[in-house]
Each structure stands twice: as structure tokens, then as C-alpha cells.
Design a protein around this motif. Structure first.
Motif, mmCIF file in Angstrom:
data_model
loop_
_atom_site.group_PDB
_atom_site.id
_atom_site.type_symbol
_atom_site.label_atom_id
_atom_site.label_comp_id
_atom_site.label_asym_id
_atom_site.label_seq_id
_atom_site.Cartn_x
_atom_site.Cartn_y
_atom_site.Cartn_z
ATOM 1 N N ASN A 108 16.082 56.895 33.174
ATOM 2 C CA ASN A 108 17.232 57.226 34.004
ATOM 3 C C ASN A 108 17.729 58.631 33.672
ATOM 4 O O ASN A 108 18.543 58.830 32.761
ATOM 5 C CB ASN A 108 18.341 56.188 33.772
ATOM 6 C CG ASN A 108 19.576 56.460 34.611
ATOM 7 O OD1 ASN A 108 19.595 57.372 35.438
ATOM 8 N ND2 ASN A 108 20.618 55.678 34.401
ATOM 9 N N LEU A 111 21.428 59.965 32.977
ATOM 10 C CA LEU A 111 22.111 59.855 31.686
ATOM 11 C C LEU A 111 22.268 61.213 31.011
ATOM 12 O O LEU A 111 23.197 61.419 30.228
ATOM 13 C CB LEU A 111 21.359 58.894 30.756
ATOM 14 C CG LEU A 111 21.293 57.432 31.203
ATOM 15 C CD1 LEU A 111 20.528 56.595 30.180
ATOM 16 C CD2 LEU A 111 22.697 56.873 31.398
ATOM 17 N N THR A 147 27.598 56.619 26.301
ATOM 18 C CA THR A 147 26.160 56.401 26.178
ATOM 19 C C THR A 147 25.769 56.704 24.732
ATOM 20 O O THR A 147 26.155 57.736 24.176
ATOM 21 C CB THR A 147 25.378 57.306 27.135
ATOM 22 O OG1 THR A 147 25.638 56.885 28.480
ATOM 23 C CG2 THR A 147 23.878 57.235 26.874
ATOM 24 N N THR A 170 24.453 51.971 28.042
ATOM 25 C CA THR A 170 23.285 52.821 28.266
ATOM 26 C C THR A 170 22.965 53.569 26.984
ATOM 27 O O THR A 170 23.838 53.818 26.144
ATOM 28 C CB THR A 170 23.544 53.832 29.400
ATOM 29 O OG1 THR A 170 24.782 54.506 29.175
ATOM 30 C CG2 THR A 170 23.585 53.127 30.741
ATOM 31 N N GLU A 197 14.782 51.236 31.914
ATOM 32 C CA GLU A 197 16.190 50.965 32.215
ATOM 33 C C GLU A 197 17.153 51.997 31.644
ATOM 34 O O GLU A 197 18.312 52.075 32.075
ATOM 35 C CB GLU A 197 16.557 49.582 31.678
ATOM 36 C CG GLU A 197 15.664 48.466 32.230
ATOM 37 C CD GLU A 197 15.832 47.160 31.470
ATOM 38 O OE1 GLU A 197 16.758 47.078 30.634
ATOM 39 O OE2 GLU A 197 15.038 46.233 31.704
ATOM 40 N N HIS A 198 16.707 52.775 30.678
ATOM 41 C CA HIS A 198 17.573 53.745 30.010
ATOM 42 C C HIS A 198 16.848 55.092 30.007
ATOM 43 O O HIS A 198 16.476 55.565 31.058
ATOM 44 C CB HIS A 198 17.946 53.237 28.619
ATOM 45 C CG HIS A 198 18.673 51.929 28.670
ATOM 46 N ND1 HIS A 198 20.038 51.834 28.771
ATOM 47 C CD2 HIS A 198 18.203 50.644 28.676
ATOM 48 C CE1 HIS A 198 20.403 50.555 28.845
ATOM 49 N NE2 HIS A 198 19.302 49.815 28.802
#
Length: 293
Positions: A108, A111, A147, A170, A197-198
Motif C-alpha cells: 500500500n 502509507l 502507522t 497499518t 495489505e500493508h
């Protein structure tokens, strides 16, 4: 050969021997980075600070790498390349000393544009008290929208990532070497989950195997991405204190979780507190330092 300086930078970044200082030297000689692709070998040799063995590898790769094929392979695997000149380069990281010329990222990418990034680092051999401290700190930090950034190492690092995931937050893992050679091997399955996912990032091309010197260098990225660094258990001589030193050099906040005297894992954080790091007993001690967020 290439249309843009960005394209030329990416090719050079894949050449063996072309470390941060080599690329800096080439940019100083020619801001367009055209020179390496047009100069004679002898003229180019005078511009790069490399040993003979490094020069031979560099020159071979400069003329042998099929960059188009590599970029197509990266794209098909979901690996993104972000150069220092790209708009989506992490804003805080851009302002550190020796920012990575290129980041290789999978996951992702949004982020990297988050403001509320906080790094958590610590020993590879935490005690139950160290894990308890993480369990007390990470969930409320996640709830506050932070995060979690760390290095995917054994111990405190991977536990911080795991707690962030477990509590619906995250996390960003910054690794040494390249994305194809996540270290330690025991964390490769978890790294694949983070890539979905991260986010996992590296400053070396994916095929790069991790070398010992890359781990302390990686730590400047962990701190450089973040508003501040929290140290949870660390010996006096440890990579975690290197990360804290980078954070101080970068003008970022340094936080430390105190521990009992006589425990080796407490010596690092306690020493940081002696030298001015903020003592952390709860997540609010961190959150309070960023009232503008």
C-alpha cells in the motif's frame, strides 16, 4: 539510450558498485546522468570512486542490464520504484542526510504519504516485560491513527508489526537487501502478508542479498520516515541505538521505555533517557508530542 534522468538513475542504481556516493559523484559531474552512457571507459572511470573490481562489475552492468525487461518484471509482480525526484517519495525521508536515491516498494504505497508515522525498534531478544510494553503502547497508537514503522527483525521489531496488524492498524517494514531476499527467512511469510495489505520497502534492487553493512544503513530510513522513534528494550551497543542516533541527527523525536537497572535490555533506553529522550510509560506520552496532528 534513455529519455529522462529518472530512467538513467534507475539503471545506474542497478549497477553493482553504484552506491549512494557513486551516484552522488556522477550527479555532481553531470546533473542529467547522461555521462555514464556516453563517455569513454577511461573518462567515466575518473568520475566514479570505485576499486578496480567494483569498476569492472559496474561497467559490465552499465552495458549488460536489460532495464526494460526488469521493469516489466517488477510491474508484473506489483513492485513499484520511487525515485528521490518523484512526487510520491516520502516527504520526511526526502530531508534526511543521504536519502535513498530509489525505493523499491510492494504493498500500500499510500502509507508513505501518511503524516502520522512512528517507528518502534528494540532488541531481538525481548523479555516478557518488553513484549508487555509493546502490547500497552501499540494498540492506542494505532487507534490514534499512527502507522507503525520498523525493520521486521526478530524480537521487538516483528512484534510491533504484528500488533499493528492484529489491532487493525497499518505498518511499514523497512528491510536490508532486496524484496526478493527478506531477512530473516522466518519472517518471509509474514512479509508476503505485509506486501499484500500493508507495505514493505527496501533501498536496494529486489535481487540484492542482504549484507551486514546494509542493516545499520537501513536504520536511517526507519527513523527518516517517522516523526519519532520509540526504543523498547535495547542493549547499549545495538542497532536500535543507531536508529535513535539517526533520529536525533534528523531532528526527529526520540522516545524510550525505561526498564529496571541491572537488566542489559534496559541499558539502552535508560541511557537515552539520561541524555534527553522522552520517557514513555504510555502511548499518550508519545501522542502528546504531536498536538498539531
Amino acid at each position: 539510450m534513455y529519455d529522462t534522468v529518472r530512467d538513467r538513475l534507475i539503471h545506474l542504481h542497478h549497477c553493482r558498485g553504484a552506491g549512494w556516493k557513486t551516484i552522488q559523484a556522477l550527479l555532481a559531474a553531470d546533473a542529467t546522468l547522461s555521462a555514464p552512457f556516453s563517455l569513454s571507459p577511461s573518462a567515466l572511470r575518473s568520475l566514479v570512486p570505485l576499486s578496480d573490481a567494483q569498476w569492472n562489475a559496474f561497467f559490465h552492468d552499465l552495458h549488460a542490464i536489460d532495464m526494460q525487461r526488469l521493469l516489466q518484471a517488477y510491474h508484473s509482480r506489483g513492485i513499484r520504484l520511487i525515485t528521490l525526484w518523484d512526487a510520491d517519495y516520502p516527504p520526511l525521508l526526502k530531508h534526511i542526510h543521504a536519502p535513498p536515491w530509489v525505493l523499491y516498494a510492494k504493498g500500500n504505497l499510500a502509507l508513505l504519504q501518511q503524516v502520522k508515522l512512528i517507528s518502534i525498534v528494540g532488541t531481538r531478544h525481548p523479555t516478557k516485560e518488553g513484549i508487555a510494553a509493546l502490547e500497552k503502547l501499540v494498540p492506542p497508537l494505532v487507534s490514534a491513527g499512527f502507522t507503525i514503522v520498523s525493520g521486521l527483525a526478530f524480537g521487538i521489531d516483528v512484534c510491533a508489526h504484528q500488533l499493528a496488524v492484529r489491532h487493525g492498524g497499518t505498518t511499514i517494514a523497512v528491510i536490508a537487501g532486496g524484496l526478493d531476499h527478506v531477512y530473516p527467512k522466518a519472517h518471509r511469510s509474514f512479509a508476503r502478508q505485509l506486501m499484500e495489505e500493508h507495505l514493505v520497502i527496501a533501498e536496494h534492487p529486489p535481487a540484492t542479498r542482504p549484507q551486514p553493512w546494509q542493516f545499520p544503513a537501513r536504520n536511517r530510513i526507519i527513523s527518516g520516515l517517522s516523526l519519532g522513534t520509540i526504543v523498547v528494550q535495547a542493549r547499549v551497543k545495538s542497532g536500535s541505538l543507531i536508529t535513535a542516533a539517526y533520529a536525533l541527527e534528523q531532528g526527529r523525536e526520540v522516545f524510550a521505555v525505561p526498564g529496571p537497572i541491572g537488566l542489559a535490555e534496559s541499558a539502552g533506553p535508560n541511557t537515552l533517557i539520561q541524555h534527553g529522550a522522552k520517557l514513555v510509560q504510555q502511548a499518550d506520552d508519545v501522542i502528546a508530542e504531536f498536538p498539531y496532528l
